[in-house]
Design a protein around this motif. Structure first.
Motif, short mmCIF file in Angstrom:
data_model
loop_
_atom_site.label_atom_id
_atom_site.label_comp_id
_atom_site.label_asym_id
_atom_site.label_seq_id
_atom_site.Cartn_x
_atom_site.Cartn_y
_atom_site.Cartn_z
N GLY A 129 13.98 -29.76 -15.88
CA GLY A 129 15.01 -30.70 -15.47
C GLY A 129 15.30 -30.64 -13.99
O GLY A 129 15.48 -31.67 -13.33
N LEU A 130 15.31 -29.43 -13.43
CA LEU A 130 15.60 -29.26 -12.01
C LEU A 130 14.48 -29.86 -11.15
O LEU A 130 14.74 -30.55 -10.16
N LEU A 131 13.23 -29.58 -11.52
CA LEU A 131 12.10 -30.12 -10.76
C LEU A 131 12.06 -31.65 -10.83
O LEU A 131 11.77 -32.32 -9.83
N LYS A 132 12.35 -32.19 -12.01
CA LYS A 132 12.36 -33.65 -12.12
C LYS A 132 13.49 -34.24 -11.29
O LYS A 132 13.33 -35.27 -10.62
N ALA A 133 14.66 -33.60 -11.33
CA ALA A 133 15.80 -34.12 -10.58
C ALA A 133 15.58 -34.03 -9.08
O ALA A 133 15.94 -34.94 -8.33
N ARG A 134 14.99 -32.93 -8.62
CA ARG A 134 14.85 -32.71 -7.18
C ARG A 134 13.61 -33.36 -6.58
O ARG A 134 13.64 -33.80 -5.43
N THR A 135 12.52 -33.40 -7.33
CA THR A 135 11.25 -33.88 -6.77
C THR A 135 10.75 -35.17 -7.42
O THR A 135 9.84 -35.79 -6.89
N GLY A 136 11.32 -35.55 -8.56
CA GLY A 136 10.83 -36.74 -9.25
C GLY A 136 9.56 -36.51 -10.03
O GLY A 136 8.96 -37.47 -10.53
N ALA A 137 9.13 -35.25 -10.15
CA ALA A 137 7.91 -34.95 -10.91
C ALA A 137 8.08 -35.37 -12.37
O ALA A 137 9.17 -35.27 -12.93
N HIS A 138 6.99 -35.83 -12.99
CA HIS A 138 7.08 -36.32 -14.37
C HIS A 138 7.20 -35.14 -15.33
O HIS A 138 6.46 -34.16 -15.25
N GLU A 139 8.15 -35.28 -16.27
CA GLU A 139 8.45 -34.16 -17.17
C GLU A 139 7.29 -33.85 -18.12
O GLU A 139 7.15 -32.71 -18.59
N GLY A 184 15.69 -40.26 -22.38
CA GLY A 184 14.52 -40.90 -21.80
C GLY A 184 13.49 -39.93 -21.28
O GLY A 184 12.65 -40.29 -20.45
N LEU A 185 13.51 -38.68 -21.76
CA LEU A 185 12.58 -37.65 -21.31
C LEU A 185 11.64 -37.26 -22.44
O LEU A 185 12.08 -37.09 -23.58
N PHE A 186 10.37 -37.09 -22.12
CA PHE A 186 9.39 -36.60 -23.09
C PHE A 186 9.29 -35.08 -22.93
O PHE A 186 8.63 -34.59 -22.02
N ASN A 187 9.94 -34.36 -23.81
CA ASN A 187 9.89 -32.90 -23.76
C ASN A 187 8.70 -32.43 -24.59
O ASN A 187 8.81 -32.25 -25.80
N ILE A 188 7.58 -32.22 -23.94
CA ILE A 188 6.37 -31.73 -24.62
C ILE A 188 6.29 -30.21 -24.52
O ILE A 188 5.30 -29.60 -24.87
N GLY A 189 7.35 -29.59 -24.01
CA GLY A 189 7.29 -28.16 -23.69
C GLY A 189 8.00 -27.25 -24.66
O GLY A 189 8.31 -26.11 -24.29
N ALA A 190 8.27 -27.71 -25.89
CA ALA A 190 8.96 -26.83 -26.84
C ALA A 190 8.17 -25.56 -27.12
O ALA A 190 8.75 -24.50 -27.35
N ARG A 191 6.84 -25.66 -27.07
CA ARG A 191 6.03 -24.46 -27.30
C ARG A 191 6.32 -23.40 -26.25
O ARG A 191 6.58 -22.23 -26.58
N GLY A 192 6.27 -23.78 -24.98
CA GLY A 192 6.53 -22.81 -23.93
C GLY A 192 7.95 -22.27 -23.98
O GLY A 192 8.19 -21.08 -23.73
N GLN A 193 8.89 -23.13 -24.32
CA GLN A 193 10.29 -22.69 -24.41
C GLN A 193 10.48 -21.69 -25.55
O GLN A 193 11.24 -20.73 -25.43
N MET A 194 9.77 -21.90 -26.66
CA MET A 194 9.81 -20.92 -27.76
C MET A 194 9.22 -19.59 -27.33
O MET A 194 9.77 -18.52 -27.64
#
Length: 421
Positions: A182-192, A131-141
């Motif tokens: 994942g950590l920021l979303k879990a701890r703060t509820g910030a949108h991924e 249920g997560l929108f991972n739009i960050g594959a570019r940064g992870q690469m």
């Protein structure tokens, strides 16, 4: 898992409905195989129309259509057939090649183009299942490439050690960058979505700074913003020899990654918890699943897979040195591939090969027929459009409506009758 699978774990307990983002992802991913195939066919048909209407020969023949209509139809057929024939010759098999090796080289090029796409798309698909929108594959690469370069590019090791070290360093870098989300979303509820988009920019400017700073990643002896070349002992060897330079052992690594993702999602207990959270995190939490921990795990795996895509770039495709553009748009194309593959491991694998074929064939199409590569980008965009709107595809091809559509239409009719009374 069925739609009410997580809720069944807590039968009788009142839990909130799943978030709208989870519902949207689920609706996109649950389209039938027939609808997916028809979406691709429809996109190719519209692409053929665009090819025809932009062809100067078709435009010239259309100028005297009423005098000699046959010329227009011949020009249309020649334009569309020539374009897709060139795409086939450039991506699957070239029957006009003088040798068998040259004839099948387009297929190996397709698999080579598809390799990083599949890896990055697996990361996006895995996040979708949670249920997560991972739009960050570019940064992870990008971070994966930088981490691998910092750790392994200055080592003098034998190939059988150097390749695994470089690969693991890059995968770890991508996992850490995804795990931050994942950590920021879990701890703060910030949108991924916001987190991954912003971290894309952070990664780009960080890598750009690293490759233009002497003593860090900048190539020694130059003032250009580029890294040192990948050491030969850290490059993937060609899979079937030097006559097929595009296809290397990175493709085998991606196949292993696909098998791992399939097992993780479909067969492991962690995968069950991930799918439960993807269906309804509220029901999953009521069933005793630690949703926050699942978010962190999901983004760690997603970042690691995107990091694998970055490793395929610097260890196979771009070995002469990289800069902030090493992702080559793969991070965003991966979203399209994951959607087309319905976020299943093997569906994503097949979708990646399709997009690799489109990319490989587009160059031959442009060289032999003079058709812009941008037409292929339009086809890819149309595929996403139709994949995201299965009711539209079913309407165009007069397919039966699914249960949700029939239920919605029935409710609309009842509401209309109630208003009329």
């Amino acid at each position: 898992m069925t739609a009410d699978g997580p809720a069944a774990l807590v039968a009788g307990a009142a839990v909130p409905p799943p978030p709208r983002s989870n519902q949207l992802i689920r609706e996109i991913l649950r389209g039938s195989v027939v609808t997916t195939i028809l979406a691709v066919v429809l996109a190719m048909l519209i692409g053929g129309i665009l090819i025809a209407v932009t062809d100067p020969k078709v435009q010239a023949a259309a100028g005297y259509f009423f005098a000699r209509p046959g010329d227009t139809f011949v020009a249309l057929w020649t334009s569309i057939y020539g374009a897709y024939d060139a795409m086939f010759r450039g991506s699957i098999f070239n029957a006009t090649a003088p040798t068998f090796e040259a004839a099948i080289r387009p297929l190996t090029n397709t698999l080579g183009f598809a390799t990083p796409l599949i890896a990055a798309a697996l990361g996006v698909a895995l996040a979708f299942r949670v249920g997560l929108f991972n739009i960050g594959a570019r940064g992870q690469m990008l971070i994966a490439a930088a981490t691998a370069a910092l750790v392994a590019f200055n080592l003098n090791l034998p190939m059988w050690i150097h390749i695994p070290v470089t690969l693991l360093a890059g995968i770890a870098g991508g996992a850490i960058w995804g795990g931050i989300v994942g950590l920021l979303k879990a701890r703060t509820g910030a949108h991924e979505v916001i987190l991954t988009i912003m971290l894309n920019y952070v990664a780009y400017y960080l890598v750009s700074w690293l490759v233009r700073t002497p003593g860090l990643l900048q190539k020694p002896g130059t003032n250009q913003p580029i890294s040192a070349p990948t050491p030969e002992t850290a490059q993937f060897p060609a899979l079937f020899g030097e006559q097929f330079p595009r296809l290397d052992w990175g493709f085998v690594v991606v196949i292993i990654a696909t098998i791992f993702v399939w097992w993780l999602i479909e067969r492991s207990s962690l995968g069950f918890r991930m799918r439960a959270v993807g269906e309804n995190p509220h029901a999953a939490r009521a069933a005793g699943i630690n949703v926050k921990r699942v978010y962190v795990y999901a983004m760690l795996f997603a970042g690691a897979l995107a990091g694998l895509a970055g490793m395929n770039q610097i260890m196979g495709t771009v070995t002469s040195g990289f800069d902030g553009g090493i992702d080559a748009g793969i991070g965003f194309d991966a979203i399209t591939v994951a959607l087309l593959g319905r976020s299943s491991a093997w569906g994503t694998f097949a979708a990646g090969i399709l997009f690799g074929a489109l990319k490989s064939g587009s160059f031959t199409m442009q060289a032999s027929e003079g058709i812009p590569v941008d037409i292929v980008l339009v086809v890819q965009s149309l595929i996403v459009l139709f994949i995201a709107a299965p009711p539209l595809v079913r309407t165009i091809f007069f397919l039966p409506k699914d249960e949700a559509e029939r239920s919605a239409r029935a409710k609309a009719r009842l509401a209309k009758k109630a208003v009329a009374r």
